[in-house]
Design an enzyme around this catalytic site. Structure first.
Site, PDB file in Angstrom:
ATOM      1  N   GLU A 182       0.982  -1.905  -0.724  1.00  0.00           N
ATOM      2  CA  GLU A 182       1.495  -2.508   0.503  1.00  0.00           C
ATOM      3  C   GLU A 182       1.047  -3.954   0.702  1.00  0.00           C
ATOM      4  OE1 GLU A 182       3.563  -1.499   2.838  1.00  0.00           O
ATOM      5  OE2 GLU A 182       3.980   0.475   2.015  1.00  0.00           O
ATOM      6  N   SER A 183      -0.245  -4.190   0.574  1.00  0.00           N
ATOM      7  CA  SER A 183      -0.772  -5.510   0.947  1.00  0.00           C
ATOM      8  C   SER A 183      -1.669  -6.154  -0.103  1.00  0.00           C
ATOM      9  CB  SER A 183      -1.586  -5.381   2.242  1.00  0.00           C
ATOM     10  OG  SER A 183      -2.771  -4.625   2.004  1.00  0.00           O
TER      11      SER A 183
END
Length: 296
Positions: A182-183
């Site tokens: 995700e990040s």
């Protein structure tokens, strides 16, 4: 209704070698050339008779396999074939199914055509369903090797995940796999869709799980873990479906009755499952009843 299919300019060198393999055997580069011919290129050639005998039915089958794997151009072209009855029987339900899939991956022409068929119920063809695994005489051994996030993740985030994850009955390895996808462990990450923080919570998800500050690592991880715990129960521990739902939404997974045919989502699911190290995760059945759509 009459619409034009996508017809990008592509070289047919790889395609010719793939379809006429015998003629290529004498060339040292034949294996490389053959590998470069995509399903979409093969389907397009058979649809239009480019270098091969025209075969619309074979083209539709090749398009559908490419569409199942997430090729948005194949989804659009197959929608066009069904919308116009070109090579396949006209079927507006199947047409709108493929137009919606292509639109959700960014093809605006597909979105306009799907809007014109808004009153039609989408119908998913059988070829879009994941093939059943072949029977085996003895149990298969998983070949996934979990990623060692102790060597990758920032120490404070790694320790925080290992502290919080067990409280929500989520294995830290799964949470770390989601965070990485995700990040990439950036607490200040913001996506184009305003997903925020380590686990990329959209504002609606933050509100749903009482996250006041999505950029606070502890709050963000806690919200993401609550969501993962719910998804694990809802999809009965199927890591691929949980990852797909985290990326594209549980409603989308239910609509496609499995991992959606989006290239981004399929790559995301593959990365998470491989990083986690397996296809299944224990789940708490009391957290949520399973999906009624996917329940066997």
């Amino acid at each position: 209704m009459s619409v034009a299919p996508l017809n990008p300019l592509r070289t047919l060198v790889a395609l010719v070698c793939t379809l006429a393999a015998q003629a290529c055997l004498a060339q040292d580069s034949a294996p490389l050339i053959a590998a470069q011919a995509s399903l979409f290129e093969q389907a397009q050639a058979y649809e239009n008779g480019e270098g091969v005998r025209r075969d619309p039915l074979l083209a539709a089958n090749l398009y559908c396999e490419a569409a199942r794997q997430g090729d948005r151009d194949a989804q659009y072209n197959l929608g066009w074939m069904y919308a116009n009855g070109r090579g396949v029987p006209r079927d507006d339900g199947r047409a709108v199914f493929f137009f919606l899939a292509a639109a959700e991956q960014g093809i605006e022409a597909a979105r306009h055509l799907a809007d014109r068929l808004a009153s039609v119920q989408p119908v998913m063809p059988d070829c879009m369903r994941e093939p059943e695994p072949l029977p085996v005489e003895r149990p298969q051994i998983a070949t996934w090797t979990p990623v060692d996030y102790s060597l990758i993740a920032p120490r404070n985030i790694y320790k925080l995940v290992y502290k919080l994850a067990p409280r929500f009955h989520v294995e830290p390895q799964l949470a770390l796999s989601i965070i990485a996808a995700e990040s990439n462990f950036n607490p200040q990450a913001v996506s184009a869709k305003n997903a925020q923080g380590l686990m990329q919570l959209i504002p609606e998800t933050s509100e749903r799980f009482n996250v006041k500050n999505a950029f606070d690592p502890a709050q963000n991880i806690r919200g993401g873990l609550i969501y993962l715990r719910w998804l694990l129960a809802y999809f009965e521990g199927d890591v691929a479906l949980v990852a797909a739902a985290y990326n594209a939404g549980e409603g989308t997974v239910e609509r496609y009755k499995g991992v959606p045919p989006y290239l981004e989502t399929r790559n995301y699911v593959k990365r998470v499952v491989q990083s986690f190290g397996g296809p299944h995760h224990p789940f708490e059945a009391t957290v949520s009843p399973p999906s009624a759509v996917l329940k066997k």
